[in-house]
Write a protein that holds these residues in place. Structure first.
Motif, PDB file in Angstrom:
ATOM      1  N   ARG A 119       0.838  -1.200   0.000  1.00 50.52           N
ATOM      2  CA  ARG A 119       0.000   0.000   0.000  1.00 50.52           C
ATOM      3  C   ARG A 119       0.873   1.250   0.000  1.00 50.52           C
ATOM      4  NH1 ARG A 119      -5.128   0.829   3.795  1.00 50.52           N
ATOM      5  NH2 ARG A 119      -5.855  -0.658   2.282  1.00 50.52           N
ATOM      6  N   LEU A 120       1.939   1.221   0.777  1.00 52.44           N
ATOM      7  CA  LEU A 120       2.794   2.401   0.922  1.00 52.44           C
ATOM      8  C   LEU A 120       3.617   2.697  -0.323  1.00 52.44           C
ATOM      9  CD1 LEU A 120       4.023   1.843   4.585  1.00 52.44           C
ATOM     10  CD2 LEU A 120       2.267   3.442   3.793  1.00 52.44           C
ATOM     11  N   VAL A 121       4.052   1.665  -1.039  1.00 54.34           N
ATOM     12  CA  VAL A 121       4.943   1.882  -2.190  1.00 54.34           C
ATOM     13  C   VAL A 121       4.367   1.280  -3.481  1.00 54.34           C
ATOM     14  CG1 VAL A 121       7.012   2.113  -0.762  1.00 54.34           C
ATOM     15  CG2 VAL A 121       6.362  -0.138  -1.633  1.00 54.34           C
ATOM     16  N   ARG A 122       3.068   1.179  -3.545  1.00 50.16           N
ATOM     17  CA  ARG A 122       2.420   0.542  -4.697  1.00 50.16           C
ATOM     18  C   ARG A 122       2.853   1.144  -6.025  1.00 50.16           C
ATOM     19  NH1 ARG A 122      -3.975   0.259  -4.952  1.00 50.16           N
ATOM     20  NH2 ARG A 122      -3.772   2.503  -4.857  1.00 50.16           N
ATOM     21  N   ALA A 123       2.862   2.452  -6.151  1.00 49.99           N
ATOM     22  CA  ALA A 123       3.205   3.081  -7.433  1.00 49.99           C
ATOM     23  C   ALA A 123       4.610   2.692  -7.876  1.00 49.99           C
ATOM     24  CB  ALA A 123       3.073   4.597  -7.336  1.00 49.99           C
ATOM     25  N   GLU A 124       5.545   2.666  -6.941  1.00 51.12           N
ATOM     26  CA  GLU A 124       6.914   2.295  -7.270  1.00 51.12           C
ATOM     27  C   GLU A 124       7.012   0.825  -7.683  1.00 51.12           C
ATOM     28  OE1 GLU A 124       6.009   4.014  -4.576  1.00 51.12           O
ATOM     29  OE2 GLU A 124       6.992   5.944  -4.878  1.00 51.12           O
ATOM     30  N   LEU A 125       6.256  -0.047  -7.013  1.00 48.56           N
ATOM     31  CA  LEU A 125       6.273  -1.466  -7.361  1.00 48.56           C
ATOM     32  C   LEU A 125       5.661  -1.694  -8.741  1.00 48.56           C
ATOM     33  CD1 LEU A 125       5.268  -3.068  -3.934  1.00 48.56           C
ATOM     34  CD2 LEU A 125       7.552  -2.909  -4.952  1.00 48.56           C
ATOM     35  N   VAL A 126       4.610  -0.983  -9.056  1.00 48.81           N
ATOM     36  CA  VAL A 126       3.987  -1.112 -10.374  1.00 48.81           C
ATOM     37  C   VAL A 126       4.963  -0.633 -11.446  1.00 48.81           C
ATOM     38  CG1 VAL A 126       2.114  -0.272 -11.860  1.00 48.81           C
ATOM     39  CG2 VAL A 126       1.622  -1.003  -9.510  1.00 48.81           C
ATOM     40  N   ARG A 127       5.673   0.447 -11.191  1.00 41.56           N
ATOM     41  CA  ARG A 127       6.685   0.924 -12.155  1.00 41.56           C
ATOM     42  C   ARG A 127       7.791  -0.115 -12.328  1.00 41.56           C
ATOM     43  NH1 ARG A 127       5.366   6.027 -10.251  1.00 41.56           N
ATOM     44  NH2 ARG A 127       6.912   6.076  -8.588  1.00 41.56           N
ATOM     45  N   LEU A 128       8.197  -0.745 -11.233  1.00 36.18           N
ATOM     46  CA  LEU A 128       9.227  -1.777 -11.301  1.00 36.18           C
ATOM     47  C   LEU A 128       8.767  -2.948 -12.172  1.00 36.18           C
ATOM     48  CD1 LEU A 128      11.959  -2.920 -10.346  1.00 36.18           C
ATOM     49  CD2 LEU A 128      10.746  -3.868  -8.378  1.00 36.18           C
ATOM     50  N   VAL A 129       7.552  -3.414 -11.955  1.00 34.64           N
ATOM     51  CA  VAL A 129       7.020  -4.505 -12.773  1.00 34.64           C
ATOM     52  C   VAL A 129       6.969  -4.064 -14.234  1.00 34.64           C
ATOM     53  CG1 VAL A 129       4.987  -5.934 -13.237  1.00 34.64           C
ATOM     54  CG2 VAL A 129       5.738  -5.561 -10.878  1.00 34.64           C
ATOM     55  N   GLY A 130       6.557  -2.832 -14.478  1.00 34.15           N
ATOM     56  CA  GLY A 130       6.472  -2.312 -15.842  1.00 34.15           C
ATOM     57  C   GLY A 130       7.816  -2.216 -16.542  1.00 34.15           C
ATOM     58  N   GLY A 132      -2.040 -10.447  -0.094  1.00 33.20           N
ATOM     59  CA  GLY A 132      -2.584  -9.684   1.027  1.00 33.20           C
ATOM     60  C   GLY A 132      -3.960  -9.130   0.726  1.00 33.20           C
ATOM     61  N   SER A 133      -4.133  -7.868   1.029  1.00 33.84           N
ATOM     62  CA  SER A 133      -5.429  -7.223   0.839  1.00 33.84           C
ATOM     63  C   SER A 133      -5.610  -6.646  -0.553  1.00 33.84           C
ATOM     64  CB  SER A 133      -5.619  -6.132   1.894  1.00 33.84           C
ATOM     65  OG  SER A 133      -5.673  -6.720   3.178  1.00 33.84           O
ATOM     66  N   GLY A 134      -4.663  -6.913  -1.446  1.00 31.30           N
ATOM     67  CA  GLY A 134      -4.850  -6.555  -2.842  1.00 31.30           C
ATOM     68  C   GLY A 134      -4.345  -5.201  -3.281  1.00 31.30           C
ATOM     69  N   ASP A 135      -3.553  -4.546  -2.466  1.00 25.11           N
ATOM     70  CA  ASP A 135      -3.083  -3.211  -2.852  1.00 25.11           C
ATOM     71  C   ASP A 135      -2.235  -3.252  -4.124  1.00 25.11           C
ATOM     72  OD1 ASP A 135      -4.215  -1.671  -0.640  1.00 25.11           O
ATOM     73  OD2 ASP A 135      -2.827  -2.840   0.584  1.00 25.11           O
ATOM     74  N   LEU A 136      -1.290  -4.187  -4.208  1.00 29.85           N
ATOM     75  CA  LEU A 136      -0.468  -4.296  -5.409  1.00 29.85           C
ATOM     76  C   LEU A 136      -1.300  -4.772  -6.588  1.00 29.85           C
ATOM     77  CD1 LEU A 136       2.200  -4.113  -6.896  1.00 29.85           C
ATOM     78  CD2 LEU A 136       2.729  -6.423  -6.071  1.00 29.85           C
ATOM     79  N   ALA A 137      -2.135  -5.778  -6.370  1.00 30.18           N
ATOM     80  CA  ALA A 137      -2.972  -6.289  -7.453  1.00 30.18           C
ATOM     81  C   ALA A 137      -3.827  -5.175  -8.048  1.00 30.18           C
ATOM     82  CB  ALA A 137      -3.857  -7.430  -6.940  1.00 30.18           C
ATOM     83  N   GLU A 138      -4.375  -4.341  -7.202  1.00 28.40           N
ATOM     84  CA  GLU A 138      -5.200  -3.230  -7.668  1.00 28.40           C
ATOM     85  C   GLU A 138      -4.383  -2.283  -8.543  1.00 28.40           C
ATOM     86  OE1 GLU A 138      -8.531  -0.399  -5.634  1.00 28.40           O
ATOM     87  OE2 GLU A 138      -6.687  -0.702  -4.493  1.00 28.40           O
ATOM     88  N   GLY A 139      -3.182  -1.933  -8.107  1.00 27.26           N
ATOM     89  CA  GLY A 139      -2.321  -1.058  -8.902  1.00 27.26           C
ATOM     90  C   GLY A 139      -1.922  -1.681 -10.223  1.00 27.26           C
ATOM     91  N   LEU A 140      -1.624  -2.967 -10.207  1.00 26.34           N
ATOM     92  CA  LEU A 140      -1.244  -3.663 -11.436  1.00 26.34           C
ATOM     93  C   LEU A 140      -2.413  -3.705 -12.428  1.00 26.34           C
ATOM     94  CD1 LEU A 140       0.784  -6.582  -9.828  1.00 26.34           C
ATOM     95  CD2 LEU A 140       1.728  -4.737 -11.268  1.00 26.34           C
ATOM     96  N   LEU A 141      -3.610  -3.955 -11.930  1.00 27.30           N
ATOM     97  CA  LEU A 141      -4.787  -3.961 -12.801  1.00 27.30           C
ATOM     98  C   LEU A 141      -5.004  -2.580 -13.420  1.00 27.30           C
ATOM     99  CD1 LEU A 141      -7.154  -6.135 -10.599  1.00 27.30           C
ATOM    100  CD2 LEU A 141      -6.357  -6.727 -12.912  1.00 27.30           C
ATOM    101  N   GLN A 142      -4.868  -1.539 -12.615  1.00 20.59           N
ATOM    102  CA  GLN A 142      -5.048  -0.174 -13.120  1.00 20.59           C
ATOM    103  C   GLN A 142      -3.991   0.185 -14.165  1.00 20.59           C
ATOM    104  OE1 GLN A 142      -4.997   2.098  -9.477  1.00 20.59           O
ATOM    105  NE2 GLN A 142      -7.114   1.557  -8.985  1.00 20.59           N
ATOM    106  N   ALA A 143      -2.818  -0.449 -14.079  1.00 19.90           N
ATOM    107  CA  ALA A 143      -1.736  -0.185 -15.032  1.00 19.90           C
ATOM    108  C   ALA A 143      -1.857  -1.026 -16.303  1.00 19.90           C
ATOM    109  CB  ALA A 143      -0.388  -0.431 -14.362  1.00 19.90           C
ATOM    110  N   GLY A 144      -2.871  -1.874 -16.383  1.00 20.34           N
ATOM    111  CA  GLY A 144      -3.114  -2.626 -17.596  1.00 20.34           C
ATOM    112  C   GLY A 144      -2.565  -4.035 -17.624  1.00 20.34           C
ATOM    113  N   PHE A 145      -2.141  -4.558 -16.482  1.00 20.25           N
ATOM    114  CA  PHE A 145      -1.660  -5.934 -16.422  1.00 20.25           C
ATOM    115  C   PHE A 145      -2.828  -6.880 -16.177  1.00 20.25           C
ATOM    116  CE2 PHE A 145       2.015  -3.407 -15.128  1.00 20.25           C
ATOM    117  CZ  PHE A 145       2.993  -3.930 -15.970  1.00 20.25           C
ATOM    118  N   GLN A 146      -2.651  -8.131 -16.598  1.00 17.69           N
ATOM    119  CA  GLN A 146      -3.565  -9.202 -16.217  1.00 17.69           C
ATOM    120  C   GLN A 146      -3.023  -9.742 -14.896  1.00 17.69           C
ATOM    121  OE1 GLN A 146      -4.755 -11.990 -19.412  1.00 17.69           O
ATOM    122  NE2 GLN A 146      -3.175 -10.898 -20.578  1.00 17.69           N
ATOM    123  N   VAL A 147      -3.885  -9.888 -13.890  1.00 21.13           N
ATOM    124  CA  VAL A 147      -3.396 -10.179 -12.544  1.00 21.13           C
ATOM    125  C   VAL A 147      -4.114 -11.359 -11.903  1.00 21.13           C
ATOM    126  CG1 VAL A 147      -3.042  -9.224 -10.219  1.00 21.13           C
ATOM    127  CG2 VAL A 147      -2.805  -7.744 -12.227  1.00 21.13           C
TER     128      VAL A 147
END
Length: 128
Positions: free
Chosen positions: A33-44, A59-74
């Motif tokens: 939750r705290l570093v989601r944007a940075e993790l999504v950029r890293l995956v990208g 966990g509670s889906g914070d990363l999954a939510e960010g990845l979905l918003q970035a256009g990944f299949q999760v």
């Protein structure tokens, strides 16, 4: 007076712990939750949008939510029922790029598997 004994983590009490954890304010301090944007950029940096990503220990889906918003299949591997229910409550599971929950018997292949700040929370038998 009873002697202290060593607590032994089991699959059941680990899942119960994380399911209870999700009902506390501590979830606001979740690493993803705290570093989601940075993790999504890293995956990208390693995979294009549309790539198939497994969030291992989602966990509670914070990363999954960010990845979905970035256009990944999760897809998510999360053994704690209470935490899986968080993803359902956040409506992540109805996103068009949501691939589902996956367990140890799954043979589904992914382009990337993310395991950020989570491996130390799993029991050894998870990986055998």
């Amino acid at each position: 007076m009873p002697f202290p004994h060593r607590f032994t983590w089991t699959t059941e009490n680990t899942a119960a712990f994380w399911s209870m954890f999700t009902k506390t304010p501590l979830t606001r301090l979740s690493f993803s939750r705290l570093v989601r944007a940075e993790l999504v950029r890293l995956v990208g940096a390693f995979a294009p949008p549309g790539a198939r990503v497994l969030d291992f220990g989602g966990g509670s889906g914070d990363l999954a939510e960010g990845l979905l918003q970035a256009g990944f299949q999760v897809g998510v591997y999360e053994p704690a029922e209470g935490r899986r229910q968080d993803l359902v409550a956040k409506n992540i599971t109805i996103h068009e790029s949501w691939l589902g929950f996956f367990g140890p018997a799954s043979r589904t292949q992914f382009d990337i598997v993310c395991a950020f700040e989570v491996l130390e929370h799993f029991l050894e038998e998870t990986f055998s």
